[in-house]
Design an enzyme around this catalytic site. Structure first.
Site, PDB file in Angstrom:
ATOM      1  N   GLU A 147     -15.495 -12.740   1.864  1.00 27.22           N
ATOM      2  CA  GLU A 147     -14.300 -12.384   1.109  1.00 27.22           C
ATOM      3  C   GLU A 147     -13.560 -13.637   0.642  1.00 27.22           C
ATOM      4  O   GLU A 147     -13.130 -13.726  -0.515  1.00 27.22           O
ATOM      5  CB  GLU A 147     -13.383 -11.525   1.974  1.00 27.22           C
ATOM      6  CG  GLU A 147     -12.097 -11.110   1.275  1.00 27.22           C
ATOM      7  CD  GLU A 147     -11.151 -10.368   2.205  1.00 27.22           C
ATOM      8  OE1 GLU A 147     -10.660  -9.294   1.819  1.00 27.22           O
ATOM      9  OE2 GLU A 147     -10.882 -10.875   3.310  1.00 27.22           O
TER      10      GLU A 147
ATOM     11  N   CYS B 246      -8.592  -3.175   3.117  1.00 24.79           N
ATOM     12  CA  CYS B 246      -8.483  -4.319   4.031  1.00 24.79           C
ATOM     13  C   CYS B 246      -9.832  -4.798   4.533  1.00 24.79           C
ATOM     14  O   CYS B 246      -9.994  -5.960   4.898  1.00 24.79           O
ATOM     15  CB  CYS B 246      -7.609  -3.949   5.231  1.00 24.79           C
ATOM     16  SG  CYS B 246      -5.884  -3.714   4.805  1.00 24.79           S
TER      17      CYS B 246
ATOM     18  N   SER C  69      -7.532   0.701  -3.099  1.00 22.94           N
ATOM     19  CA  SER C  69      -6.204   0.106  -3.235  1.00 22.94           C
ATOM     20  C   SER C  69      -6.321  -1.250  -3.922  1.00 22.94           C
ATOM     21  O   SER C  69      -7.280  -1.998  -3.703  1.00 22.94           O
ATOM     22  CB  SER C  69      -5.559  -0.068  -1.856  1.00 22.94           C
ATOM     23  OG  SER C  69      -4.410  -0.869  -1.942  1.00 22.94           O
TER      24      SER C  69
ATOM     25  N   LYS D 242     -15.270 -11.584   6.424  1.00 22.26           N
ATOM     26  CA  LYS D 242     -14.116 -12.318   5.904  1.00 22.26           C
ATOM     27  C   LYS D 242     -14.540 -13.667   5.319  1.00 22.26           C
ATOM     28  O   LYS D 242     -13.864 -14.202   4.431  1.00 22.26           O
ATOM     29  CB  LYS D 242     -13.087 -12.529   7.006  1.00 22.26           C
ATOM     30  CG  LYS D 242     -12.358 -11.262   7.440  1.00 22.26           C
ATOM     31  CD  LYS D 242     -11.459 -10.733   6.340  1.00 22.26           C
ATOM     32  CE  LYS D 242     -10.689  -9.511   6.787  1.00 22.26           C
ATOM     33  NZ  LYS D 242      -9.872  -8.932   5.692  1.00 22.26           N
TER      34      LYS D 242
ATOM     35  N   GLU E  83       0.832  -1.204   0.000  1.00 20.44           N
ATOM     36  CA  GLU E  83       0.000   0.000   0.000  1.00 20.44           C
ATOM     37  C   GLU E  83       0.866   1.252   0.000  1.00 20.44           C
ATOM     38  O   GLU E  83       0.502   2.275  -0.598  1.00 20.44           O
ATOM     39  CB  GLU E  83      -0.942  -0.019   1.202  1.00 20.44           C
ATOM     40  CG  GLU E  83      -2.275   0.646   0.909  1.00 20.44           C
ATOM     41  CD  GLU E  83      -3.390   0.084   1.771  1.00 20.44           C
ATOM     42  OE1 GLU E  83      -3.421   0.405   2.970  1.00 20.44           O
ATOM     43  OE2 GLU E  83      -4.231  -0.672   1.246  1.00 20.44           O
TER      44      GLU E  83
ATOM     45  N   GLU F 166       1.945   1.735  -3.493  1.00 23.07           N
ATOM     46  CA  GLU F 166       0.842   2.253  -4.311  1.00 23.07           C
ATOM     47  C   GLU F 166       0.607   3.733  -4.036  1.00 23.07           C
ATOM     48  O   GLU F 166       0.326   4.507  -4.967  1.00 23.07           O
ATOM     49  CB  GLU F 166      -0.433   1.455  -4.019  1.00 23.07           C
ATOM     50  CG  GLU F 166      -1.571   1.780  -4.959  1.00 23.07           C
ATOM     51  CD  GLU F 166      -2.699   0.770  -4.884  1.00 23.07           C
ATOM     52  OE1 GLU F 166      -3.618   0.846  -5.729  1.00 23.07           O
ATOM     53  OE2 GLU F 166      -2.679  -0.098  -3.989  1.00 23.07           O
TER      54      GLU F 166
ATOM     55  N   CYS G 278     -11.382  -3.319  13.534  1.00 26.02           N
ATOM     56  CA  CYS G 278     -11.513  -4.774  13.668  1.00 26.02           C
ATOM     57  C   CYS G 278     -11.729  -5.215  15.109  1.00 26.02           C
ATOM     58  O   CYS G 278     -12.334  -6.262  15.356  1.00 26.02           O
ATOM     59  CB  CYS G 278     -10.271  -5.473  13.104  1.00 26.02           C
ATOM     60  SG  CYS G 278     -10.029  -5.206  11.341  1.00 26.02           S
TER      61      CYS G 278
ATOM     62  N   GLU H  50     -12.688 -14.443  -7.296  1.00 24.56           N
ATOM     63  CA  GLU H  50     -11.352 -13.944  -7.637  1.00 24.56           C
ATOM     64  C   GLU H  50     -10.320 -14.314  -6.584  1.00 24.56           C
ATOM     65  O   GLU H  50      -9.122 -14.079  -6.771  1.00 24.56           O
ATOM     66  CB  GLU H  50     -11.371 -12.418  -7.832  1.00 24.56           C
ATOM     67  CG  GLU H  50     -11.736 -11.611  -6.607  1.00 24.56           C
ATOM     68  CD  GLU H  50     -13.218 -11.299  -6.509  1.00 24.56           C
ATOM     69  OE1 GLU H  50     -13.563 -10.245  -5.940  1.00 24.56           O
ATOM     70  OE2 GLU H  50     -14.024 -12.109  -7.005  1.00 24.56           O
TER      71      GLU H  50
END
Length: 562
Positions: free
Chosen positions: A400, A338, A358, A397, A318, A321, A552, A405
């Site tokens: 995810e 994230c 990102s 999660k 990151e 980037e 989190c 992908e």
């Protein structure tokens, strides 16, 4: 690269300590309210004027039963479980909403009040399924605890269905992250309130009337076709398990017992090691990191890796980037990626900002990719030979990890048929790990410590910051600063955006470029910032977004505690 990783390790000394970020606020503390004297259950206390009877009961350490009340939510006053007798009042008063007055005398254990509590519990149990023995929330169900406390027995012969005849509860249960069972709903409305008041999504409401009233989505639409971001805050506050994370615990338990030559690997997020203690009735942080690792080994995992290692990789990527976008003059703002619930929000409600996300995977998925490629090669095995389980504070999660992908394609032999496997096979919430340890009689607090496995068990300390709001941005920003300047970034001074709790901003100069930063947590705050960006009312260059309040550490998969 190794050089970039060494930079992260050096700058990590600047953010040791989970809650050590420097913060300055613009708001002054409110004037203290005058105190009033209240007697609750024979105990006299003083509480600020405007407090509720329930506040006074908590101060006096006197028990008052509740179901719809939750300390994080606006008071509902719907369940009537907290009725108390007030001297001089002709009617019982709901403790969660009734305001105290000076010299008030309250009796929460009056025989008539106790009879009312038992009657209310009996009516709730009459419409609740008799599935306690196999319910996923067997250890945390507040209805079950109250029934036991007041010795109200469940009678399967007197059951009345909760849902109306034309209602199809399975329509709502089709997400990889959440499961809804409206038969277990007691209409406390906690889920409705947290979805609307805290997260600002307003996905849940009520439908039908009278005896058949149920919590529902608009037009009884499946959750995946609504603006629901699957943050799991509804599951976190649900008292019975009517809304909960989709369980992976049984699949993981089965694989640990029937390996079939699988290499069992676990990875744990930084927030888990702090909150796991609560699953054993202890204060947060009581179970050490090493005891958690030892518990996972005792469950049967062959390797235990630290997600902080992947968080450091995220910080490096990151940072790179951010530097690339500064050199290319955009696109700005750069959003962290994230939090999968935040990514869901962008995809569903703000698609014009997708290019601003990102390109980095979350630490969970970075670890998955590293395990199924680099580590598999080191072991001399195929990706399908490894079963990777994540332990996360997050419900989303699970979704995810199930994204198409996030799968890996390989062939078992040259020219063979391609096979696809997920980078992360299963995701356990902190609650699920605690439950799994209890049913397998693994008492983590009493275990000797054990270290994480190398090479992916080492972290700089910067990854620990990913557990709380602001940590992702600071880790990346400090890394970018040292990569560009060779110096360490000084203290970051965040300011609360006036009138908007949960939104902080700051400014920093990075290699001659002035950057405006924002740190945002909570669904309602994310929508507020995105709406302001959409209307071009504000400009930011780098924004960290976390869907759960506090980041989190307040995730939808964390232990159910006050």
């Amino acid at each position: 690269s190794i050089a970039m990783l060494s930079v992260v390790m050096r700058v990590a000394r600047g953010f040791r300590g989970l809650r050590g970020l420097s913060q300055t606020t613009r708001s002054a503390a409110p004037d203290a309210a005058p105190l009033v004297t209240v007697t609750v259950g024979g105990r006299t206390v003083q509480v600020p004027a405007g407090s509720t009877i329930l506040d006074a009961a908590h101060k006096a350490d006197v028990y008052v039963p509740t179901l719809c009340f939750h300390p994080r939510l606006k008071t509902g006053g719907t369940c009537r479980m907290c009725l108390v007798k007030v001297e001089g009042s002709s009617k019982p008063q709901p403790a969660c909403v009734a305001v105290v007055r000076d010299n008030m005398v309250v009796d929460p254990a009056d025989p008539e009040i106790t009879a009312h509590v038992k009657s209310t519990l009996a009516m709730l149990l009459a419409r609740h399924p008799s599935q306690c023995a196999t319910c996923e929330t067997i250890d945390t169900c507040e209805l079950k605890s109250l029934a036991y406390r007041y010795q109200v027995h469940d009678n399967p012969q007197t059951k009345v269905p909760r849902t109306p005849p034309d209602y199809r509860p399975d329509d709502l249960a089709g997400t990889p992250a959440l499961v809804i069972d409206t038969d277990k709903c007691i209409l406390c409305m906690r889920c409705v309130r947290v979805c609307e008041d805290v997260q600002g999504m307003s996905v849940l409401g009520v439908s039908h009337r009278g005896d058949h009233t149920v919590v529902d989505t608009a037009a009884h639409a499946p959750l995946e076709s609504t603006v629901c971001i699957r943050c799991g805050q509804c599951a976190l506050v649900c008292p019975t398990g009517a809304i909960m994370e989709r369980p992976h615990i049984h699949a993981v338990q089965w694989h640990l017992k029937h390996r079939h030559d699988k290499i069992m690997i676990a990875q744990t997020a930084p927030s888990v090691r702090v909150a796991l203690s609560e699953e054993f009735g202890l204060a947060p942080g009581t179970v050490s990191e090493g005891q958690m690792v030892a518990g996972l080994r005792k469950l049967g995992f062959d390797y235990v890796f630290d997600t902080n290692f992947a968080a450091d990789v995220t910080a490096i990527e990151e940072a790179a980037e951010l530097i690339a976008r500064i050199k290319a003059s955009g696109p700005f703002p750069l959003f962290t990626s994230c939090c999968p619930a935040w990514v869901n929000l962008v995809e569903q409600s703000y698609p014009e900002f997708l290019a601003n996300l990102s390109s980095c995977r979350s630490p969970q998925q970075m670890m998955g990719a590293l395990v199924k490629t680099h580590f598999a090669q080191k072991l001399g095995c195929r990706p399908s030979d490894i079963l990777l389980t994540s332990v996360m504070p997050c419900v989303t999660k699970k979704e995810e990890a199930a994204r198409p992908e996030m799968r890996r394609t390989f062939t078992k032999s040259p020219g063979g048929k391609p096979h696809s496997v997920p980078d992360v096979d299963y995701v356990l919430t902190t609650r699920e790990l605690g439950h799994l340890m209890r049913i397998e009689h693994v008492h983590a607090p009493s275990l000797p410590t054990s270290p994480f496995d190398n090479p992916m068990g080492t972290g700089t300390g910067g990854g620990m910051l990913f557990g709380v709001t602001g940590g992702v941005m600071e880790a990346a920003l400090r890394t970018a600063y040292e990569l560009l300047t060779g110096d360490r970034l000084g203290k970051l001074e965040y300011h609360e955006v006036r009138g908007l709790q949960g939104i902080r901003d700051a400014e920093v100069t990075l290699a001659g470029t002035r950057l405006r930063l924002a740190v945002v947590h909570g669904g309602k705050n994310m929508r507020t910032v995105m709406d302001r960006l959409r209307r071009k009312e504000v400009h930011y260059d780098f924004v960290e977004m976390m869907a759960c309040p506090g980041g989190c550490i307040g995730g939808g998969g964390e232990p159910k505690s006050d």
